[in-house]
Scaffold this active site. Structure first.
Site, PDB file in Angstrom:
ATOM      1  N   ARG A   1     118.703  22.068  32.381  1.00  0.00           N
ATOM      2  CA  ARG A   1     117.596  23.025  32.544  1.00  0.00           C
ATOM      3  C   ARG A   1     116.293  22.539  31.926  1.00  0.00           C
ATOM      4  NH1 ARG A   1     119.939  28.951  31.352  1.00  0.00           N
ATOM      5  NH2 ARG A   1     117.944  29.571  32.252  1.00  0.00           N
TER       6      ARG A   1
ATOM      7  N   HIS B   1     121.086  14.232  34.691  1.00  0.00           N
ATOM      8  CA  HIS B   1     120.278  14.945  33.701  1.00  0.00           C
ATOM      9  C   HIS B   1     120.349  14.301  32.319  1.00  0.00           C
ATOM     10  CE1 HIS B   1     119.811  17.993  36.760  1.00  0.00           C
ATOM     11  NE2 HIS B   1     121.118  18.164  36.806  1.00  0.00           N
TER      12      HIS B   1
ATOM     13  N   PRO C   1     123.249  26.572  22.513  1.00  0.00           N
ATOM     14  CA  PRO C   1     123.491  26.568  21.091  1.00  0.00           C
ATOM     15  C   PRO C   1     122.732  27.641  20.331  1.00  0.00           C
ATOM     16  CG  PRO C   1     121.865  24.927  21.669  1.00  0.00           C
ATOM     17  CD  PRO C   1     122.016  25.855  22.805  1.00  0.00           C
ATOM     18  N   GLU C   2     123.420  28.292  19.426  1.00  0.00           N
ATOM     19  CA  GLU C   2     122.758  29.047  18.384  1.00  0.00           C
ATOM     20  C   GLU C   2     123.002  28.257  17.097  1.00  0.00           C
ATOM     21  OE1 GLU C   2     123.392  33.293  18.557  1.00  0.00           O
ATOM     22  OE2 GLU C   2     123.937  33.187  20.653  1.00  0.00           O
TER      23      GLU C   2
ATOM     24  N   ARG D   1     107.441  47.065  10.655  1.00  0.00           N
ATOM     25  CA  ARG D   1     107.694  46.937  12.078  1.00  0.00           C
ATOM     26  C   ARG D   1     108.333  48.184  12.665  1.00  0.00           C
ATOM     27  NH1 ARG D   1     109.226  41.033  13.369  1.00  0.00           N
ATOM     28  NH2 ARG D   1     110.232  42.101  15.081  1.00  0.00           N
TER      29      ARG D   1
END
Length: 274
Positions: free
Chosen positions: A112, A93, A2-3, A155
């Site tokens: 994961r 899981h 997911p984003e 930056r």
DNA sequence: CGTAGACCCTGCGCGC
DNA sequence: TGCGCGCAGGGTCTAC
């Protein structure tokens, strides 16, 4: 998985199924996520309480309960949060579940184990180190060219990792960074020092457009993203460059390239991104 | 201070 | 077919 768009789609799909429901109990079958799940604190935050509302901050889902308690959930790379029937046996899981009144449970499946489940008093969320240094929300209205230009002023380095830096703007991961840079016609390796007002403005608009469109299309399903009801997203059909190396650029026809940048794949068109 | 790389973990697709 | 390798949407920590 997911984003920001995927978490937002998840939040919207779970809201009608969770708000107002009471949690009967909590099961933690595998506590070893990115940080150990505190099962006691999770029970204290959720058990016997009703879900008040679901919020999203960055890529976190905040589940607010009555009594001033919140459970923050991060899906990491492979996390899935779904509501299923209580008589469905635990999936592989399936690390934890909130058992709801009415014969369903909210479960987290995360092969994961990069995900995170964090119980926290609602009033203390702002002080929690996980959230205290997060940058602005890209769709809250304050993202514009001037903001990016000022954030980049101190930056150096290429623009793509800058765009993915959650201390600046949250929610932009590897897919949408490539997509937004393509939409803004900016090369992912271009130094932030060599981006002028006009490009910053274009980029800020591209980020918002790409994210909003992805939300509208139900998120991107690269492998198996599903929302809270198990539906997959459709934005992958709209991806212009991500995972399209070797295919023609939809804008100019040149071949889309894949290059490693900071250990992660970056996709771009060498013809129209400068 | 900033940035680059390693690392956490499992599963999958690919080439041999 | 089986095996090893590289890669995967996340974030954090260490070494420079």
């Amino acid at each position: 998985m997911p984003e920001l768009p995927e978490v937002e789609v998840l939040r919207r799909s779970l809201t009608p199924r969770l708000v107002g429901r009471r949690v009967r109990g909590v099961t933690v079958r595998e506590a070893r996520l990115r940080e150990p799940v505190d099962a006691t604190a999770l029970g204290r935050a959720a058990q016997g309480r009703r879900v008040q509302r679901l919020r999203r901050r960055a890529k976190y889902l905040w589940i607010d309960f009555t009594g001033g308690q919140t459970v923050a959930v991060h899906l990491g790379m492979s996390g899935r949060l779904t509501v299923v029937a209580e008589d469905l046996p635990p999936a592989p899981h399936e690390h934890l579940a909130l058992h709801l009144e009415g014969g369903e449970r909210l479960r987290l499946v995360d092969p994961r184990r990069f995900g995170l489940v964090l119980p926290c008093p609602t009033a203390a969320l702002g002080d929690d180190p996980h959230f205290a240094s997060l940058g602005i929300e890209p769709l809250a209205g304050s993202l514009d060219g001037a903001f990016l230009r000022h954030a980049a002023a101190s930056r150096r380095g290429p623009v793509k990792p800058f765009l993915m830096d959650s201390r600046v703007v949250v929610g932009i991961g590897n897919i949408y960074a490539s997509e937004a840079l393509f939409a803004a016609r900016i090369h992912p390796r271009r130094s932030v020092a060599r981006i002028g007002r006009e490009r910053w403005q274009r980029l800020s608009e591209a980020v918002q457009r790409v994210l909003a469109r992805a939300i509208g299309e139900g998120g991107t399903t690269v492998n198996d993203f599903v929302d809270g009801e198990g539906n997959s997203g459709y934005f992958q059909v709209s991806l212009a460059v991500y995972d399209r190396q070797g295919l023609p650029c939809p804008r100019c026809g040149r071949v889309v390239r894949r290059e490693l940048q900071g250990g992660r794949s970056t996709f771009f068109c060498p013809g129209c991104q400068r």
